[in-house]
Scaffold this motif. Structure first.
Motif, PDB file in Angstrom:
ATOM      1  N   SER A 293     -20.574  61.753   5.734  1.00  0.00           N
ATOM      2  CA  SER A 293     -19.537  62.763   5.513  1.00  0.00           C
ATOM      3  C   SER A 293     -18.734  62.898   6.800  1.00  0.00           C
ATOM      4  N   VAL A 294     -17.483  63.300   6.651  1.00  0.00           N
ATOM      5  CA  VAL A 294     -16.568  63.390   7.783  1.00  0.00           C
ATOM      6  C   VAL A 294     -15.988  64.792   7.831  1.00  0.00           C
ATOM      7  N   SER A 295     -15.953  65.397   9.000  1.00  0.00           N
ATOM      8  CA  SER A 295     -15.378  66.720   9.152  1.00  0.00           C
ATOM      9  C   SER A 295     -13.890  66.698   8.830  1.00  0.00           C
ATOM     10  N   LEU A 296     -13.449  67.699   8.089  1.00  0.00           N
ATOM     11  CA  LEU A 296     -12.017  67.826   7.819  1.00  0.00           C
ATOM     12  C   LEU A 296     -11.210  67.894   9.104  1.00  0.00           C
ATOM     13  N   ASN A 297     -11.810  68.469  10.123  1.00  0.00           N
ATOM     14  CA  ASN A 297     -11.124  68.650  11.387  1.00  0.00           C
ATOM     15  C   ASN A 297     -10.773  67.321  12.058  1.00  0.00           C
ATOM     16  N   ALA A 298     -11.448  66.233  11.640  1.00  0.00           N
ATOM     17  CA  ALA A 298     -11.255  64.937  12.276  1.00  0.00           C
ATOM     18  C   ALA A 298     -10.455  63.971  11.417  1.00  0.00           C
ATOM     19  N   THR A 299      -9.823  64.472  10.358  1.00  0.00           N
ATOM     20  CA  THR A 299      -9.106  63.585   9.447  1.00  0.00           C
ATOM     21  C   THR A 299      -7.596  63.608   9.667  1.00  0.00           C
ATOM     22  N   VAL A 300      -6.968  62.552   9.198  1.00  0.00           N
ATOM     23  CA  VAL A 300      -5.511  62.428   9.188  1.00  0.00           C
ATOM     24  C   VAL A 300      -5.052  62.495   7.736  1.00  0.00           C
ATOM     25  N   GLU A 301      -4.089  63.362   7.443  1.00  0.00           N
ATOM     26  CA  GLU A 301      -3.506  63.422   6.114  1.00  0.00           C
ATOM     27  C   GLU A 301      -2.184  62.656   6.136  1.00  0.00           C
ATOM     28  N   ALA A 302      -2.097  61.631   5.307  1.00  0.00           N
ATOM     29  CA  ALA A 302      -0.907  60.788   5.254  1.00  0.00           C
ATOM     30  C   ALA A 302      -0.205  60.970   3.913  1.00  0.00           C
ATOM     31  N   GLN A 303       1.088  61.213   3.956  1.00  0.00           N
ATOM     32  CA  GLN A 303       1.863  61.469   2.750  1.00  0.00           C
ATOM     33  C   GLN A 303       2.187  60.165   2.025  1.00  0.00           C
ATOM     34  N   VAL A 304       1.941  60.149   0.726  1.00  0.00           N
ATOM     35  CA  VAL A 304       2.288  58.999  -0.107  1.00  0.00           C
ATOM     36  C   VAL A 304       3.546  59.354  -0.892  1.00  0.00           C
ATOM     37  N   THR A 305       4.619  58.630  -0.658  1.00  0.00           N
ATOM     38  CA  THR A 305       5.882  58.904  -1.348  1.00  0.00           C
ATOM     39  C   THR A 305       6.045  58.034  -2.593  1.00  0.00           C
ATOM     40  N   GLY A 306       4.979  57.345  -2.950  1.00  0.00           N
ATOM     41  CA  GLY A 306       4.984  56.452  -4.097  1.00  0.00           C
ATOM     42  C   GLY A 306       4.336  55.137  -3.729  1.00  0.00           C
ATOM     43  N   LEU A 307       3.450  54.627  -4.593  1.00  0.00           N
ATOM     44  CA  LEU A 307       2.727  53.394  -4.292  1.00  0.00           C
ATOM     45  C   LEU A 307       2.505  52.647  -5.599  1.00  0.00           C
ATOM     46  N   ASP A 308       2.758  51.332  -5.586  1.00  0.00           N
ATOM     47  CA  ASP A 308       2.626  50.514  -6.784  1.00  0.00           C
ATOM     48  C   ASP A 308       2.170  49.122  -6.368  1.00  0.00           C
ATOM     49  N   SER A 309       0.960  48.743  -6.748  1.00  0.00           N
ATOM     50  CA  SER A 309       0.415  47.451  -6.320  1.00  0.00           C
ATOM     51  C   SER A 309       1.200  46.275  -6.885  1.00  0.00           C
ATOM     52  N   ALA A 310       1.951  46.481  -7.973  1.00  0.00           N
ATOM     53  CA  ALA A 310       2.742  45.398  -8.559  1.00  0.00           C
ATOM     54  C   ALA A 310       3.879  44.970  -7.641  1.00  0.00           C
ATOM     55  N   HIS A 311       4.246  45.834  -6.691  1.00  0.00           N
ATOM     56  CA  HIS A 311       5.348  45.527  -5.777  1.00  0.00           C
ATOM     57  C   HIS A 311       4.847  45.167  -4.378  1.00  0.00           C
ATOM     58  N   LEU A 312       3.558  44.927  -4.261  1.00  0.00           N
ATOM     59  CA  LEU A 312       2.977  44.617  -2.960  1.00  0.00           C
ATOM     60  C   LEU A 312       2.315  43.244  -2.992  1.00  0.00           C
ATOM     61  N   LYS A 313       2.199  42.643  -1.816  1.00  0.00           N
ATOM     62  CA  LYS A 313       1.507  41.363  -1.703  1.00  0.00           C
ATOM     63  C   LYS A 313       0.733  41.331  -0.384  1.00  0.00           C
ATOM     64  N   ALA A 314      -0.205  40.419  -0.295  1.00  0.00           N
ATOM     65  CA  ALA A 314      -1.058  40.312   0.886  1.00  0.00           C
ATOM     66  C   ALA A 314      -0.228  40.136   2.151  1.00  0.00           C
ATOM     67  N   ASP A 315      -0.662  40.801   3.216  1.00  0.00           N
ATOM     68  CA  ASP A 315      -0.072  40.768   4.563  1.00  0.00           C
ATOM     69  C   ASP A 315       1.187  41.613   4.703  1.00  0.00           C
ATOM     70  N   LYS A 316       1.627  42.242   3.648  1.00  0.00           N
ATOM     71  CA  LYS A 316       2.773  43.145   3.771  1.00  0.00           C
ATOM     72  C   LYS A 316       2.347  44.402   4.523  1.00  0.00           C
ATOM     73  N   GLU A 317       3.204  44.880   5.409  1.00  0.00           N
ATOM     74  CA  GLU A 317       2.930  46.112   6.144  1.00  0.00           C
ATOM     75  C   GLU A 317       3.612  47.283   5.441  1.00  0.00           C
ATOM     76  N   ILE A 318       2.852  48.342   5.206  1.00  0.00           N
ATOM     77  CA  ILE A 318       3.413  49.555   4.627  1.00  0.00           C
ATOM     78  C   ILE A 318       3.078  50.718   5.553  1.00  0.00           C
ATOM     79  N   TRP A 319       3.836  51.809   5.444  1.00  0.00           N
ATOM     80  CA  TRP A 319       3.635  52.912   6.377  1.00  0.00           C
ATOM     81  C   TRP A 319       3.677  54.243   5.645  1.00  0.00           C
ATOM     82  N   PHE A 320       3.052  55.238   6.281  1.00  0.00           N
ATOM     83  CA  PHE A 320       2.953  56.575   5.711  1.00  0.00           C
ATOM     84  C   PHE A 320       3.147  57.599   6.832  1.00  0.00           C
ATOM     85  N   LYS A 321       3.797  58.713   6.501  1.00  0.00           N
ATOM     86  CA  LYS A 321       3.987  59.771   7.488  1.00  0.00           C
ATOM     87  C   LYS A 321       2.781  60.707   7.516  1.00  0.00           C
TER      88      LYS A 321
END
Length: 233
Positions: A49-77
């Motif tokens: 288990s991991v303390s909530l205090n030690a986590t990073v919350e990253a916003q997902v603005t939309g994600l679709d595996s059909a539009h992704l391929k191996a080695d592609k870099e994606i980012w989240f705020k």
């Protein structure tokens, strides 16, 4: 003078020498090559288990595996700031993931997406190498997904402590580790996205695997990834 018997023994020994060298060469050629050392097994996180205090919350603005391929870099705020000993992440800074595998189909499922979070825009250091694990997924949307107060959290040294950050939590926090300690996250938990399954370290190369019963892995805007700094890579 060399006797007939001595000469005969010499000739027999000379005739046997090519056979001996051939046998040695065959034995050397037949010897199995030394196998490469096996890669260390991926360390499972399911029982931790991991303390909530030690986590990073990253916003997902939309994600679709059909539009992704191996080695592609994606980012989240990043939703809120957090201070690690080696990296300070401000609110709205960016964490980066590399797509390890991405599968989808035109028919019915299942599908899969594996990610490796390995860089972040730490304060003063863009795309700094950092080892983050995807440990939880929160489906969209709503204020119930705001796990923490919006002030940055410091995870080591002087500053706000775990109890201080936890004071800003709500009922969702209990869903993140059912039956476990308060204000902690059970790695692999998925809330509000019933078709998804998360398996940290279970993907190729110990990446974090998301699978779906649908024909592609999808997350709508307003979803969040919960990440944790680890020493497992």
């Amino acid at each position: 003078m060399i006797s007939f018997h001595c000469l005969k023994r010499f000739m027999l020994a000379l005739a046997a020498f090519p056979m001996l060298t051939s046998a040695v060469s065959y034995a050397q050629a037949s010897a199995p090559a030394a196998s490469a050392p096996a890669a260390p097994p991926c360390q499972a996180l399911a029982e931790s288990s991991v303390s909530l205090n030690a986590t990073v919350e990253a916003q997902v603005t939309g994600l679709d595996s059909a539009h992704l391929k191996a080695d592609k870099e994606i980012w989240f705020k990043v939703s809120r700031g957090i201070i690690y000993p080696s990296c300070t992440l401000e609110a709205d800074s960016v964490v980066y993931a590399r797509v390890v595998t991405a599968t989808s189909s035109k028919g019915s499922g299942p599908s899969e997406l594996s990610l490796q979070f390995d860089r972040a825009d730490c304060s003063g250091h863009e795309k700094q190498k950092i080892n983050l694990r995807l440990i939880a997924i929160l489906g969209p949307p709503g204020d119930s997904h705001k796990m923490h107060v919006d002030m940055p959290t410091k995870v080591a040294g002087k500053g706000r402590q775990i109890d201080d950050a936890a004071a800003g939590t709500n009922a969702l926090d209990m869903d993140l580790n059912p039956g476990g300690a308060p204000h902690t996250v059970h790695p692999g938990i998925v809330v509000g996205a019933p078709k998804l399954k998360l398996e940290p370290t279970a993907g190729q190369g110990c990446s974090d695997k998301i699978s779906s019963t649908d024909n592609k892995v999808q997350l709508a805007p307003g979803s969040e990834f919960v990440l944790a700094l680890t020493e497992l890579r």
